[in-house]
Design an enzyme around this catalytic site. Structure first.
Site, PDB file in Angstrom:
ATOM      1  CD  GLU A 263      -3.030  -0.900   2.279  1.00  0.00           C
ATOM      2  OE1 GLU A 263      -3.070   0.143   2.973  1.00  0.00           O
ATOM      3  OE2 GLU A 263      -3.843  -1.841   2.416  1.00  0.00           O
TER       4      GLU A 263
ATOM      5  CG  HIS B   8      -4.963   3.915   2.128  1.00  0.00           C
ATOM      6  ND1 HIS B   8      -6.069   4.581   2.615  1.00  0.00           N
ATOM      7  CD2 HIS B   8      -5.272   2.598   2.181  1.00  0.00           C
ATOM      8  CE1 HIS B   8      -6.998   3.710   2.953  1.00  0.00           C
ATOM      9  NE2 HIS B   8      -6.538   2.480   2.688  1.00  0.00           N
TER      10      HIS B   8
ATOM     11  CG  HIS C  31      -7.371  -0.976  -0.298  1.00  0.00           C
ATOM     12  ND1 HIS C  31      -8.669  -1.152   0.109  1.00  0.00           N
ATOM     13  CD2 HIS C  31      -6.733  -0.384   0.746  1.00  0.00           C
ATOM     14  CE1 HIS C  31      -8.823  -0.688   1.334  1.00  0.00           C
ATOM     15  NE2 HIS C  31      -7.651  -0.203   1.741  1.00  0.00           N
TER      16      HIS C  31
ATOM     17  CG  ASP D 168      -8.605   1.446   5.348  1.00  0.00           C
ATOM     18  OD1 ASP D 168      -7.400   1.415   5.676  1.00  0.00           O
ATOM     19  OD2 ASP D 168      -9.012   1.080   4.229  1.00  0.00           O
TER      20      ASP D 168
END
Length: 173
Positions: free
Chosen positions: A37, A121, A123, A134
């Site tokens: 990530e 961010h 995935h 999260d």
């Protein structure tokens, strides 16, 4: 200074440049072995401070400025995406923004007349929706959390303090 009060809408406006930077960063992380990530800070203009930013817009570099039409619309606008090192113990499934770099980046954005709109961010191996991790780790109430996938899909959410509200992502510019 205008007395107009702006409240966030369900929209997040991204410049083409910011969108491309986020996706390119996600692809870099996905290309590592194992995939990792990536994360970063979203800079631009928050709807709740758009009136102030309208007064300050002349002080910012035109490449970073939202158009006059975007300021005051009630939508948060992202003009820059600043990558931050992911210092999580397991970057394959989690992210932790490097604290020192995050503070430096926030200071730099603010010195350029920009707001912190939120964070992003990736995935790399799952859909771009908030995971339980999260949700547990979200702390910036009222700010945007954008999640992207290396294939170009991205979704944005506003953290309410209890849940993520879905935002419509609009790319402009």
């Amino acid at each position: 200074m205008t007395s107009k009060t702006n409240t966030p809408t369900n929209n997040l406006v991204l410049t083409v440049e910011a969108r491309e930077a986020i996706i390119a960063h996600a692809r870099e992380g996905a290309a590592t072995t194992p995939p990792s990530e990536v994360c970063g800070v979203l800079g631009g203009y928050r709807a709740d401070s758009a009136a102030t930013n309208a007064d300050d817009a002349s002080a910012t570099d035109s490449a970073e400025s939202a158009s006059a039409d975007d300021i005051g619309t009630g939508s948060d606008t992202v003009t820059v995406a600043e990558p931050i090192p992911n210092v999580a113990e397991d970057p394959r499934t989690t992210y932790t923004l490097d604290p020192e770099t995050t503070v430096e980046t926030i200071d730099t954005l603010e010195s350029r007349g920009l707001d912190v709109v939120g964070f992003y961010h990736s995935h790399p191996e799952s859909d771009p929706v908030p995971s339980r991790t999260d949700e547990r780790r979200a702390t910036w109430t009222g700010y945007v959390y954008l999640i992207c996938h290396p294939d170009g899909r991205l979704n944005a959410f506003r953290w309410t303090g209890a849940a993520f509200d879905v935002l419509n992502v609009i790319t402009e510019g």
